[in-house]
Design a protein around this motif. Structure first.
Motif, short mmCIF file in Angstrom:
data_model
loop_
_atom_site.label_atom_id
_atom_site.label_comp_id
_atom_site.label_asym_id
_atom_site.label_seq_id
_atom_site.Cartn_x
_atom_site.Cartn_y
_atom_site.Cartn_z
N ARG A 72 0.95 -1.19 0.09
CA ARG A 72 0.14 0.04 -0.04
C ARG A 72 1.05 1.22 -0.03
O ARG A 72 0.59 2.26 -0.79
N ILE A 73 1.84 1.38 0.75
CA ILE A 73 2.83 2.16 0.92
C ILE A 73 3.27 2.57 -0.53
O ILE A 73 3.62 3.65 -1.12
N ASN A 74 3.99 1.62 -1.31
CA ASN A 74 4.64 1.61 -2.56
C ASN A 74 3.56 1.81 -3.66
O ASN A 74 3.98 2.70 -4.48
N ASN A 75 2.33 1.49 -3.46
CA ASN A 75 1.20 2.06 -4.34
C ASN A 75 1.29 3.45 -3.95
O ASN A 75 0.91 4.28 -5.20
N ASP A 76 1.23 3.98 -2.91
CA ASP A 76 0.97 5.54 -2.81
C ASP A 76 2.19 6.20 -3.44
O ASP A 76 2.03 7.51 -3.97
N ILE A 77 3.34 5.60 -3.12
CA ILE A 77 4.51 6.41 -3.81
C ILE A 77 4.57 6.28 -5.37
O ILE A 77 4.87 7.32 -5.89
N ALA A 78 4.05 5.24 -5.72
CA ALA A 78 4.00 5.11 -7.25
C ALA A 78 2.99 6.19 -7.80
O ALA A 78 3.22 6.64 -8.94
N MET A 79 1.85 6.25 -7.10
CA MET A 79 0.73 7.00 -7.72
C MET A 79 1.29 8.62 -7.30
O MET A 79 0.91 9.40 -8.35
N GLU A 80 1.96 8.93 -6.56
CA GLU A 80 2.64 10.19 -6.35
C GLU A 80 3.65 10.49 -7.65
O GLU A 80 3.62 11.69 -8.24
N LEU A 81 4.33 9.43 -7.96
CA LEU A 81 5.25 9.78 -8.81
C LEU A 81 4.56 9.65 -10.30
O LEU A 81 5.07 10.82 -11.28
N GLN A 82 3.60 8.91 -10.52
CA GLN A 82 2.67 9.05 -11.64
C GLN A 82 2.33 10.47 -12.06
O GLN A 82 1.96 11.02 -13.15
N GLN A 83 1.62 10.59 -10.74
CA GLN A 83 0.96 12.31 -10.84
C GLN A 83 1.95 13.37 -11.08
O GLN A 83 1.98 14.30 -12.06
N ALA A 84 3.36 13.40 -10.52
CA ALA A 84 4.18 14.13 -10.88
C ALA A 84 4.60 14.04 -12.25
O ALA A 84 5.15 15.13 -13.13
N LEU A 85 4.95 12.79 -12.74
CA LEU A 85 5.24 12.59 -14.06
C LEU A 85 4.29 13.36 -15.26
O LEU A 85 4.25 13.75 -16.33
N ASN A 86 3.04 12.87 -15.01
CA ASN A 86 1.80 13.73 -15.64
C ASN A 86 1.85 15.18 -15.57
O ASN A 86 1.60 15.89 -16.76
N ARG A 87 2.24 15.67 -14.51
CA ARG A 87 2.32 17.10 -14.46
C ARG A 87 3.61 17.66 -15.42
O ARG A 87 3.36 18.54 -16.25
N GLU A 88 4.57 16.88 -15.50
CA GLU A 88 5.88 17.09 -16.15
C GLU A 88 5.51 16.90 -17.88
O GLU A 88 6.02 17.83 -18.47
#
Length: 119
Positions: A72-88
């Protein structure tokens, strides 16, 4: 839940499982002390086996819980990274469109100047 809360829950659950495991170990030690003095009756053997199975189950439950929380923690991290990637990506697309617009407008300006100066 946020990551800090999940980690806190994991630590609390870890100590609860360790406490239960320790209690089972103490009971098993007491059982073996009695067993050494009384002989090898079937009831002691069954109880000892049951304690072993219960201790293994406690370990499996804890590892499954730990794995689930870690996932669950890793999924949260992956989601944050994906959102950052989408913003970039969105920012890059905007910048690319501005660069394209600027190159087109500068090309049009140069073409306009050449036409006026008859080059």
């Amino acid at each position: 839940m946020d990551k800090e809360q999940l980690k806190l829950n994991l630590e609390q659950r870890k100590w609860a499982y360790y406490s239960l495991r320790n209690d089972l170990h103490v009971i098993k030690d007491k059982l073996h002390n009695i067993k050494n003095n009384r002989g090898h009756s079937p009831a002691f053997k069954v109880l000892s086996s049951a304690l072993d199975v219960f201790q293994e189950q406690v370990d499996r439950d804890y590892y499954r819980y730990e794995k689930r929380i870690g996932s669950r923690i890793n999924n949260d991290i992956a989601m944050e990274l994906q959102q950052a990637l989408n913003r970039e990506r969105k920012l890059r697309e905007q910048l690319e469109s501005k660069v394209k617009e600027a190159s087109e407008s500068s090309g049009l300006f140069i073409k306009y100047v050449r036409e006026k100066l008859k080059f």
